[in-house]
Scaffold this motif. Structure first.
Motif, PDB file in Angstrom:
ATOM      1  N   TYR A 263     -22.419  33.173  38.329  1.00 12.51           N
ATOM      2  CA  TYR A 263     -22.123  33.802  37.457  1.00 12.51           C
ATOM      3  C   TYR A 263     -20.489  33.279  38.501  1.00 12.51           C
ATOM      4  CZ  TYR A 263     -24.779  36.093  34.695  1.00 12.51           C
ATOM      5  OH  TYR A 263     -26.013  36.626  34.341  1.00 12.51           O
ATOM      6  N   ASP A 292     -29.625  34.641  26.970  1.00 15.03           N
ATOM      7  CA  ASP A 292     -28.675  35.296  27.146  1.00 15.03           C
ATOM      8  C   ASP A 292     -29.654  36.417  28.569  1.00 15.03           C
ATOM      9  OD1 ASP A 292     -30.278  36.597  25.591  1.00 15.03           O
ATOM     10  OD2 ASP A 292     -28.771  37.339  23.930  1.00 15.03           O
ATOM     11  N   GLU A 309     -28.602  39.488  29.756  1.00 11.78           N
ATOM     12  CA  GLU A 309     -27.058  40.135  29.577  1.00 11.78           C
ATOM     13  C   GLU A 309     -26.580  40.889  28.702  1.00 11.78           C
ATOM     14  OE1 GLU A 309     -25.972  34.961  31.230  1.00 11.78           O
ATOM     15  OE2 GLU A 309     -25.801  35.806  28.975  1.00 11.78           O
TER      16      GLU A 309
END
Length: 395
Positions: A263, A292, A309
């Motif tokens: 990330y 996701d 997510e």
């Protein structure tokens, strides 16, 4: 209704008065008034018969007159079981003794019956043989130590022979649920116990299934320092994973990043440190399941997890990298079998069989028991198998 010690696994039996006038088939009357039926089982359960006695489908329908006459008099006696719940109702024809499954909604009209067995006796023999296969006992006890492609073929042929013999004696074909049991359930025998991992997959199993050029193996230089679990490192070096597992896309960008690094480097600003799992620095991202949902392996323990997510939740996916590979192999193999045998014609039964087969090898992958704070018990593989609209089981 009379029962014999059902609390400790005894049989459910009915008196002649309870059978009248619903059941006229002689063999069925003898079974229910004599040996009876087991209350609970892995595949079939008759708890509803113990609790409610014999009930016609018409008694459960809001608009019974909308049902065809032959459906109204079908008797609801139990349920076909999935991994953690009842799947479909088991219904009995009191005149012929034939057993079927059906979806009973508050208003089951129209309703289709799917053949399950030519008789209660046949149903119990089908279920017993399948459960003996799963537990490596009874007629399958001698094959308990056998693993690999040869063992899978031998067990599949033996189970199919049992089904063919029972159905053939009644002049019937083997119903779809048992045909898929003989094709899918023995796949749990493809790999024996591993050293440091749950499974020891046969050499080149993934190459032969997906194609040699479709399997990616890693080198030590590809591993982040957080990946210290040596059995996982060895598996990724020597066996590898398919780059495209239908529902899994391997991250071929190396080195493999920790989730926190992924990330920070690839999507800065998407999530704060507080939103990521506490263990994000040791969760190694292998790829994604959905756009996701990240697939990660715990670099310390080797556990394989899914990081969602949308709901910021870390859930168990597989016990380890070996059972992840088995799951991808199982799904790929099922597609080949569907192409040859049209297994998805009975989609829900197939999904249940897939989940039960995976649970035999990797119970963690299917167990809805919350494993950590925030875990809601949702499990990816059973859900993806059951998603008919997504079509994950279609060839």
């Amino acid at each position: 209704m009379s029962t014999t010690d059902t609390d400790v696994g005894g049989a459910i039996t009915l008196t002649d008065d309870e059978l009248y006038p619903y059941i006229t088939h002689d063999g069925t009357r003898r079974r229910l008034s004599g040996p009876g039926l087991p209350c609970e089982g892995t595949l079939v359960g008759f708890g509803t018969l113990r609790e409610h006695g014999l009930r016609r489908v018409a008694d459960l329908a809001v608009d019974a007159e909308r049902l065809a006459g032959e459906l109204q008099d079908q008797l609801v006696i139990g349920a076909l079981r999935s991994f953690d719940r009842d799947l479909e109702a088991i219904v009995l024809d009191g005149a012929t003794g034939k057993v079927s499954t059906a979806h009973l909604h508050p208003n089951p009209a129209p309703m289709d019956l799917s053949p399950l067995a030519p008789s209660l006796e046949a149903l119990l023999r089908f279920a017993a043989a399948t459960e003996e296969l799963t537990a490596s006992r009874g007629q399958f006890a001698s094959q308990g130590a056998g693993f690999g492609p040869k063992a899978v073929t031998e067990v599949s042929d033996r189970l199919a022979a049992v089904f063919d013999g029972v159905a053939g004696a009644a002049g019937d074909e083997v119903p779809a649920f048992w045909r898929m049991a003989a094709l899918i359930r023995p796949l749990a025998r493809i790999a024996g116990p591993g050293e440091g991992l749950v499974l020891d997959l046969p050499k080149r199993l993934l190459d032969e299934e997906f194609g040699t050029g479709e399997i990616m193996c890693f080198e030590d230089v590809d591993f982040p320092t957080a990946l210290t679990h040596e059995p996982t490192r060895r598996f990724l070096r020597e066996t590898g994973l398919p780059e495209n597992g239908f529902v899994f896309q391997l991250d071929t960008e190396v080195p493999l990043p920790a989730l926190s690094e992924y990330y920070a480097d690839e999507r800065p600003g998407d999530f704060t440190a507080d939103e990521l799992p506490d263990t994000a620095d040791r969760l190694i991202r292998l790829g994604y399941l959905l756009e996701d949902t990240n697939l990660v392996v715990d670099g310390t323990t080797g556990a394989v997890l899914a990081w969602s997510e949308p709901d910021l939740t870390l859930r168990p996916l597989n016990a380890d990298i070996s059972t992840l590979a088995f799951t991808l192999w199982l799904l790929h193999r099922e597609k080949s079998l569907d192409a040859a045998h049209d297994l998805t014609d009975a989609y829900e039964q197939l999904a249940a069989t897939m989940t039960q087969t995976l649970a035999t090898v990797d119970p963690l992958a299917c167990d809805p028991t919350p494993a950590a704070p925030g875990d809601d018990g949702w499990r990816y593989w059973p859900e993806i198998f059951e998603d008919r609209a997504g079509g994950s089981l279609y060839a």
